[in-house]
Design a protein around this motif. Structure first.
Motif: not given
Length: 80
Positions: A41-70
């Protein structure tokens, strides 16, 4: 118990000992298959908001702020 003592007690319990940020900790907790999917997902430049949505749907706690900072290297992860 006074508020000060309660806050002190909570702060002792909640101290993080990991050198990694929340996103890297999440990444390391994923299966190898899920890590590869996330890397893809990162290699094809998928929007971070979509990555976070997918992680949340899978039950993970994630935010665009932490992803962006990382991804910008602004988190507390060790820098190479």
């Amino acid at each position: 118990m006074s508020l000060g003592k309660t806050l002190e007690e909570f702060s002792k319990r909640d101290r993080k000992t990991s050198p990694y940020c929340a996103f890297q900790t999440l990444y390391l907790s994923l299966s190898k298959e899920d890590q590869k999917a996330l890397d893809s997902a990162f290699s094809i430049n998928l929007p971070q908001s979509l990555i976070v949505k997918a992680l949340r749907k899978e039950g993970h706690r994630a935010s665009t702020d932490t992803l962006r900072a990382h991804t910008r290297g602004e988190c507390r992860c060790p820098k190479n």
